[in-house]
Design a protein around this motif. Structure first.
Motif, short mmCIF file in Angstrom:
data_model
loop_
_atom_site.label_atom_id
_atom_site.label_comp_id
_atom_site.label_asym_id
_atom_site.label_seq_id
_atom_site.Cartn_x
_atom_site.Cartn_y
_atom_site.Cartn_z
N ALA A 186 11.34 -36.22 -25.19
CA ALA A 186 11.58 -35.21 -24.12
C ALA A 186 12.99 -35.66 -23.38
CB ALA A 186 10.49 -35.51 -23.13
N LEU A 187 13.56 -36.61 -23.83
CA LEU A 187 14.94 -37.09 -23.04
C LEU A 187 15.95 -36.34 -23.45
CD1 LEU A 187 14.72 -41.08 -23.09
CD2 LEU A 187 14.50 -39.45 -21.08
N GLU A 209 13.92 -36.61 -17.55
CA GLU A 209 13.70 -38.08 -17.02
C GLU A 209 12.22 -37.88 -16.67
OE1 GLU A 209 16.79 -37.61 -17.27
OE2 GLU A 209 17.25 -39.24 -18.42
N GLU A 210 12.06 -37.09 -15.69
CA GLU A 210 10.69 -36.64 -14.83
C GLU A 210 9.58 -36.57 -16.01
OE1 GLU A 210 10.73 -33.76 -12.09
OE2 GLU A 210 8.77 -34.58 -11.16
N ARG A 211 9.91 -35.64 -16.81
CA ARG A 211 8.77 -35.33 -17.88
C ARG A 211 8.51 -36.65 -18.73
NH1 ARG A 211 10.18 -29.79 -18.68
NH2 ARG A 211 9.37 -28.91 -16.76
N THR A 212 9.29 -37.21 -19.01
CA THR A 212 9.17 -38.66 -19.58
C THR A 212 8.26 -39.62 -19.13
OG1 THR A 212 11.28 -38.10 -20.88
CG2 THR A 212 10.44 -40.47 -21.00
N ASN A 227 16.83 -46.76 -20.68
CA ASN A 227 16.74 -45.44 -19.91
C ASN A 227 15.56 -45.71 -18.66
OD1 ASN A 227 15.27 -42.82 -19.05
ND2 ASN A 227 16.75 -42.07 -20.08
N TYR A 228 16.26 -45.48 -17.46
CA TYR A 228 15.42 -45.75 -16.10
C TYR A 228 14.18 -45.28 -16.27
CZ TYR A 228 16.47 -41.66 -13.72
OH TYR A 228 16.57 -40.40 -13.37
N ALA A 229 13.85 -43.95 -16.77
CA ALA A 229 12.60 -43.24 -16.95
C ALA A 229 11.73 -44.24 -17.48
CB ALA A 229 12.55 -42.27 -17.42
N ILE A 230 12.13 -44.78 -18.71
CA ILE A 230 11.20 -45.69 -19.68
C ILE A 230 11.08 -46.90 -18.84
CG2 ILE A 230 11.30 -46.83 -21.79
CD1 ILE A 230 12.36 -44.23 -22.98
N LYS A 245 13.16 -42.91 -6.75
CA LYS A 245 14.47 -43.21 -5.89
C LYS A 245 15.65 -42.86 -6.87
CE LYS A 245 12.95 -46.34 -2.42
NZ LYS A 245 11.90 -47.29 -2.70
N GLY A 246 15.48 -43.48 -8.13
CA GLY A 246 16.79 -43.21 -9.02
C GLY A 246 16.84 -41.86 -9.29
#
Ligand code: ADP
Ligand code: ZN
Ligand code: ZN
Length: 741
Positions: free
Chosen positions: A574-575, A583-586, A615-618, A631-632
């Motif tokens: 999804a990235l 990112e949100e979806r991930t 990756n910050y989402a991960i 926040k990110g």
């Protein structure tokens, strides 16, 4: 007295009201929402329309309303349709259609109730006799075919039988005359819960956090006040229990409840919980219902028999009166936004309806939509929290596996060493495993190793996916299928290779690695028949199947007590989708899948395989740290000016002739600039990321800014100025679309 009437028409120029005189004899009965017939235009024929307002003065009215047809719609419906047509750039009559009974407002409502009985076909003689006839006395192949079919499937609905056997009703009549079959009228039971035997349960004692959420919402129910609550509750924190108890409260007050859930999680499991608690008075609306069922459910709601309405997005239009609460579960889910005209967002409409009724609205989620969370922080919504799992189950541990390291140590398989080990362990311990893959099919694309040629759909600009079942390449956009190429059509090389991982490939790899394991797969390809979604999940649970392999469909809401291990095969899918919400979806997906693990006494473990471990989402999903992720994400959105800091209006220009599409796009762009609205930023027209679908070219213009009244006027004005355009080009406007492709 005068009535403002909206004519039922798709023509953009008729999307307004026309005034009519209300004749004296109608004045006592006519209401806003009534369907009427009025003289319109030059012809003698009357046009259908809806009364949108009644008033004492009119400067324009010069003709009389001819007839009041029915009054199915309410004043509230009309208000909602008005809001929608403005906000979503579509015709009032398109919006009205969504609120009418299934099948539309046909001339006679009662007529269709008849379809509760249907004609069934039965064999009229003993089986032996029929067999004898087939052998000796019948010449017609069609007649034989039908009888043979009935021997296996006696007692079938006529139309269904006709569709399956392709034997016409005329031939059936011939067989009836020969007294081989008979027609029987039977009532068809259309209760979608008929197969269920649910034992009733009782409400649980709420824990402190749940009680606090309950109290805050209950206060609004008692006070009859609108408040929008954003309920952020980790998976398994007992959100549903809170919903159930609030609904009980609402019912006690003689009111009704509307519960929206994503289509995909509208599973029997969730409905069972409502049935167990309330037993009766529940109506369910979703896309898998037959027309008859939908019609029955609609009527159950309309006539007040249903007190609780559970449904997917479009249930927001259910004809409920006296609502006491609206609950939207998994409120971050993209299915609440319609991707067809009218392109509405059920969350926006829920807010409007909750305000109309002075009742609370709850948006529940473990991973709230960043925009909703932002609005809560701004004070537009009331944030309420559930931070712990309710039944004392601990949160699962989430481990990130760096797949680059795996490659470095020579592991080229799709499974990391650790995940293989854990699956093995789980098999030994008779525990269940879920493997999440974000693509169906076998591989995601097919490429020539020598020249880099990627096999694409001939109708769409999209790579074809290899499906091992049937050994074909399929287009996931238009359904086109073709046989696999043995040599490259470009360079004749035979080095054709399959890249990427789909559910089928994972399934076949698992079969190779763990031949003793039982597996079951769930994706659109396996879920097609009416109940197979339910069947697959039940089978997995009841037969203790070792491994469930599936797409997005498996991640929501399900409660499998014996699942302790979850593997995310490739979190990166999804990235790279070219969408600001990637990112949100991930983050959401990892959290949701992880939530399936260890929901009872055994602790859950999750392994997330990725090529982007930084990756910050991960990273944030590993600690289940929503706030840090938020926040990110917010900083990025602010820097790039994306929602919630603006609205995105996607104008899509489509047609089969590429030159016309380009020409209209350019003209529309110029018209938009001419409006000189400084608060809107209009991007130049460009091809959509997927430029062609089913031979239709797709261009787009992106507009960023606040979608306020002025912005709506600007866009409508620009569209109006285009009205003499090429009719083979269609234009759609989508505000805050969920799909940017
Ligand atoms: P969510 O909807 O947040 O995912 P559920 O309502 O499905 O959570 O609850 C998860 C589990 O916890 C369910 O098995 C439910 O029966 C149980 N549960 C919920 N609330 C309580 C409570 N107050 N006491 C004991 N168990 C609870
Ligand atoms: Zn090639
Ligand atoms: Zn295609």
């Amino acid at each position: 007295m005068f009535a403002a009437v909206v004519i039922n028409s798709n023509a953009r120029e008729l999307n307004r009201v026309f005034d009519y005189i209300v004749p004296a004899e109608m004045q006592g009965t006519i209401c806003v929402g009534d369907r009427v017939f009025v003289p319109f235009g030059k012809g003698k024929n009357l046009s259908e329309g809806y009364v949108s307002e009644l008033k004492e003065k009119s400067e324009f009215a010069n003709k009389e309303i001819a007839k009041i047809e029915d009054s199915i719609l309410s004043k509230e419906n009309i208000e909602l349709a008005k809001l929608m047509s403005e906000k979503y750039f579509c015709n009032f009559s398109d919006c009205i259609k969504l609120m009418l009974p299934p099948g539309g407002a046909s001339k006679d409502l009662t007529k269709r109730v008849k379809d509760k009985t249907a004609r069934f076909v039965y064999l009229a003689k003993e089986k032996d006799e029929i067999l004898f006839y087939i052998d000796k006395n019948l010449k017609s192949d069609k007649q034989k075919k039908l009888l043979n079919f009935l021997l296996e499937n006696d007692g079938m609905d006529v139309s269904e039988l006709e569709a399956i056997t392709e034997v016409s009703k005329a031939i059936m009549s011939t067989l009836e005359k020969k007294e081989l079959i008979k027609f029987v009228y039977e009532k068809i039971e259309r209760n979608p819960f008929i197969h269920k035997k649910i034992s009733r349960d009782e409400k649980l004692v709420l824990n402190e956090e749940q009680q606090s959420v309950y109290d805050q919402v209950e206060f609004m129910i008692e006070n009859e006040e609108f408040t929008e609550f954003l309920l952020k509750g980790v998976t398994g924190s007992g959100k549903t229990e809170v919903y159930l108890q609030l609904i009980e409260k609402v019912l006690e007050k003689g009111k009704k409840a509307l519960v929206l859930v994503p289509e995909i999680s509208l599973t029997p499991q969730i409905i069972d919980r409502f049935l167990a608690r309330f037993g009766e008075g529940i109506a369910v609306l979703h896309s898998k219902l037959s027309n008859g069922e939908r019609f029955d459910e609609w009527n159950k709601i309309k006539n007040g028999d249903a007190k609780i309405i559970i449904g997917a997005r479009s249930a927001i239009f259910a004809p409920v009166d006296n609502l006491g609460i609206i609950i939207i579960d998994e409120a971050h889910d993209s299915s609440y936004k319609s991707d067809m005209t009218p392109r509405y967002n059920a969350k926006d409409l829920a807010r409007f309806i909750a305000k109309q009724n002075n009742i609370p609205l709850i948006l529940g989620s473990a991973t709230p939509d960043v925009c909703d969370y932002y609005k809560a922080a701004q004070g537009d919504k009331e944030l309420v929290l559930l931070t712990k799992r309710a039944n004392n189950a601990s949160n699962p541990t989430i481990n990130i596996v760096d797949m680059r390291q795996e490659l470095a140590i020579g592991n080229k398989s799709m499974f990391s060493e650790i995940l293989k080990e854990k699956i093995n362990e789980n098999l030994k311990n008779k525990k269940q495993t879920i493997l999440f893959v974000n693509r169906r099919g076998y591989s995601t694309f097919v490429m020539c190793r020598d020249c880099g040629y990627v096999v694409k759909c001939s109708n769409c600009s999209i790579a074809l996916t290899y499906h091992s079942f049937g050994n074909v390449l399929k287009c996931h956009y238009c359904g086109h299928e073709e046989p696999i190429a043995k040599v490259c059509p470009e360079c004749s090389s035979s080095k054709i290779k399959y890249f990427g991982t789909g559910t089928q490939k994972v399934e076949s790899e698992i079969e190779k690695l763990f031949p003793e394991a039982t597996t079951i797969r769930m994706d659109i390809d396996t879920v097609s028949k009416k109940n197979s979604h339910e069947n697959i999940l039940n089978k997995f649970k009841n037969e203790n199947i070792d491994i469930l392999i599936g797409t997005q469909m498996i991640v929501k809401g399900h409660h499998f007590p014996n699942v302790t291990l979850v593997g995310v095969i490739a979190a990166d899918g999804a990235l790279n989708i070219g969408d600001y919400r990637a990112e949100e979806r991930t983050f959401q997906t990892i959290t949701q899948v992880a939530g399936r693990a260890g929901r009872e006494k055994d602790k859950g473990e999750v392994y997330v395989q990725t090529y982007n471990p930084d990756n910050y989402a991960i990273v944030c999903s590993q600690d289940q740290d929503y706030d840090r992720f938020y926040k990110g994400e917010l900083i990025l959105r602010k820097n790039l000016n994306y929602p919630p800091f603006c609205d995105i209006i996607l104008i899509r220009i489509q047609g089969e002739n590429i030159n016309s599409v380009k020409k209209v796009s350019k003209k529309l762009y110029e018209e938009l600039l001419k409006q000189k609205n400084e608060n809107l930023f209009v991007y130049k027209p460009v091809p959509s990321p997927v430029e062609k679908i089913q031979n239709v070219y797709r261009w787009r213009i992106v507009v960023k800014g606040r979608l306020n009244r002025k912005a709506i006027a600007t866009i409508n004005e620009a569209l109006k100025n285009l009205d003499n355009r090429d009719k083979n080009v269609t234009i759609t406007v989508d505000s805050n679309p969920t799909n940017m492709m």
